[in-house]
Design a protein around this motif. Structure first.
Motif, PDB file in Angstrom:
ATOM      1  N   UNK A  87       0.802  -1.225   0.000  1.00 45.19           N
ATOM      2  CA  UNK A  87       0.000   0.000   0.000  1.00 45.19           C
ATOM      3  C   UNK A  87       0.838   1.280   0.000  1.00 45.19           C
ATOM      4  N   UNK A  88       1.860   1.416   0.882  1.00 47.00           N
ATOM      5  CA  UNK A  88       2.645   2.664   0.856  1.00 47.00           C
ATOM      6  C   UNK A  88       3.354   2.897  -0.471  1.00 47.00           C
ATOM      7  N   UNK A  89       3.856   1.827  -1.083  1.00 46.35           N
ATOM      8  CA  UNK A  89       4.523   1.971  -2.372  1.00 46.35           C
ATOM      9  C   UNK A  89       3.543   2.438  -3.442  1.00 46.35           C
ATOM     10  N   UNK A  90       2.352   1.831  -3.450  1.00 44.51           N
ATOM     11  CA  UNK A  90       1.345   2.208  -4.433  1.00 44.51           C
ATOM     12  C   UNK A  90       0.903   3.657  -4.238  1.00 44.51           C
ATOM     13  N   UNK A  91       0.665   4.043  -2.989  1.00 43.11           N
ATOM     14  CA  UNK A  91       0.205   5.404  -2.700  1.00 43.11           C
ATOM     15  C   UNK A  91       1.263   6.437  -3.088  1.00 43.11           C
ATOM     16  N   UNK A  92       2.519   6.137  -2.778  1.00 36.06           N
ATOM     17  CA  UNK A  92       3.606   7.056  -3.136  1.00 36.06           C
ATOM     18  C   UNK A  92       3.699   7.226  -4.651  1.00 36.06           C
ATOM     19  N   UNK A  93       3.565   6.126  -5.385  1.00 39.18           N
ATOM     20  CA  UNK A  93       3.623   6.207  -6.849  1.00 39.18           C
ATOM     21  C   UNK A  93       2.463   7.034  -7.386  1.00 39.18           C
ATOM     22  N   UNK A  94       1.264   6.820  -6.853  1.00 42.04           N
ATOM     23  CA  UNK A  94       0.083   7.556  -7.315  1.00 42.04           C
ATOM     24  C   UNK A  94       0.228   9.049  -7.083  1.00 42.04           C
ATOM     25  N   UNK A  95       0.679   9.422  -5.905  1.00 42.65           N
ATOM     26  CA  UNK A  95       0.683  10.830  -5.513  1.00 42.65           C
ATOM     27  C   UNK A  95       1.875  11.612  -6.055  1.00 42.65           C
ATOM     28  N   UNK A  96       3.004  10.948  -6.283  1.00 45.71           N
ATOM     29  CA  UNK A  96       4.221  11.704  -6.568  1.00 45.71           C
ATOM     30  C   UNK A  96       4.825  11.482  -7.948  1.00 45.71           C
ATOM     31  N   UNK A  97       4.496  10.381  -8.620  1.00 44.41           N
ATOM     32  CA  UNK A  97       5.069  10.167  -9.948  1.00 44.41           C
ATOM     33  C   UNK A  97       4.369  11.038 -10.985  1.00 44.41           C
ATOM     34  N   UNK A  98       5.117  11.616 -11.925  1.00 36.33           N
ATOM     35  CA  UNK A  98       4.482  12.294 -13.065  1.00 36.33           C
ATOM     36  C   UNK A  98       3.651  11.283 -13.862  1.00 36.33           C
TER      37      UNK A  98
END
Length: 280
Positions: free
Chosen positions: A13-24
């Motif tokens: 979950x933290x990896x997925x959330x970080x990718x969603x919120x911060x990746x272009x």
């Protein structure tokens, strides 16, 4: 099993959330394509395509389709999401059609050439529009807001899945679709619906929805949850046809990639179209 499932979720979950919120968005689309294609690889197994060369060719064909849509959406004035929007709408129509398939348990169940072709086409129709909807939500507006809206869309599905799981275990009595998925209950469906709508409203506020828009956000969340149930049941149907419990054993306590994507595949196009129609 519950402990293993929870620990795996705490890692993913933290990896997925970080990718969603911060990746272009372009990088996120590429990452999502890898995950979706991994799910499609497992789909080939459910469709009784076991030859590695055949599966590689089919995977390459679907990747080529994704790349072609991205290429066709580029212009001198920037990236246009119109094509991805149209494919997302097709995805909604597809999942409504799947309801008819769910009513006919034996359709395409014999694994002959005809059934295999139908299931391969179903794989493309299920995964590609979901990927288009994901890109549309993530990149279709202001970066910070649109990224949060995708987090809201996925959070709705995750919350509904957990709500249905725990409500079904504690309160489940009446079977939802006993021939397709004996463990799913009407009580679990209601629990998932409540959890998904509550989460949708909360994350809608996080994404920037106004108080006046919250009823529409709740409606879109409810629609997404109901579509996610269709996606979940459809994968369960395919696994019943294939005689397997999970699409793979890749994720401890969760099965395969496709087992984590099944509800998302149907919910994303539904949420994206609902969000556009309802105007939030």
């Amino acid at each position: 099993m519950t402990r293993t499932r929870l620990l795996a979720a705490l890692v993913m979950a933290p990896l997925a959330i970080a990718a969603i919120l911060f990746l272009p968005t372009p990088w996120f689309m590429a990452l999502a394509a890898v995950v979706f294609l991994a799910g499609l690889w497992e789909w080939f197994d459910l469709a009784d395509v076991r030859d590695s060369l055949a599966r590689s060719v089919l995977l390459a064909a679907n990747l080529t389709l994704m790349v072609a849509m991205v290429w066709a959406s580029r212009s001198a004035s920037g990236f246009s999401y119109v094509l991805l929007q149209l494919v997302s709408i097709v995805g909604v129509a597809w999942w409504l059609l799947v309801l008819l398939w769910l009513r006919n348990f034996n359709f395409a169940s014999d694994h002959d050439t005809h059934a295999r072709a139908i299931k391969l086409a179903a794989g493309t129709m299920s995964l590609v529009p979901a990927w288009c909807a994901l890109a549309w939500i993530h990149g279709g507006g202001d970066a910070a807001s649109s990224h949060r809206w995708l987090f809201a869309a996925l959070g709705i599905v995750w919350a509904a899945d957990s709500g249905a799981y725990f409500a079904g275990r504690k309160l489940g009595r009446r079977k939802l679709a006993p021939r397709i998925s004996p463990n799913k209950t009407i009580e679990g469906l209601i629990g998932g619906l409540v959890a998904g709508v509550v989460t949708g409203v909360a994350l809608g506020l996080f994404a920037g929805a106004s108080v006046a828009q919250l009823p529409w956000v709740a409606l879109a969340a409810a629609i997404a949850v109901l579509f996610s149930v269709v996606g979940d049941l459809f994968e369960s149907l395919l696994k019943r046809h294939a005689g397997v419990k999970d699409s793979s054993n890749l994720i401890p306590g969760h099965g395969g990639v496709l087992d984590r994507l099944d509800g998302v595949l149907a919910a994303l196009p539904a949420f994206a179209v609902a969000k556009a129609v309802l105007g939030f």
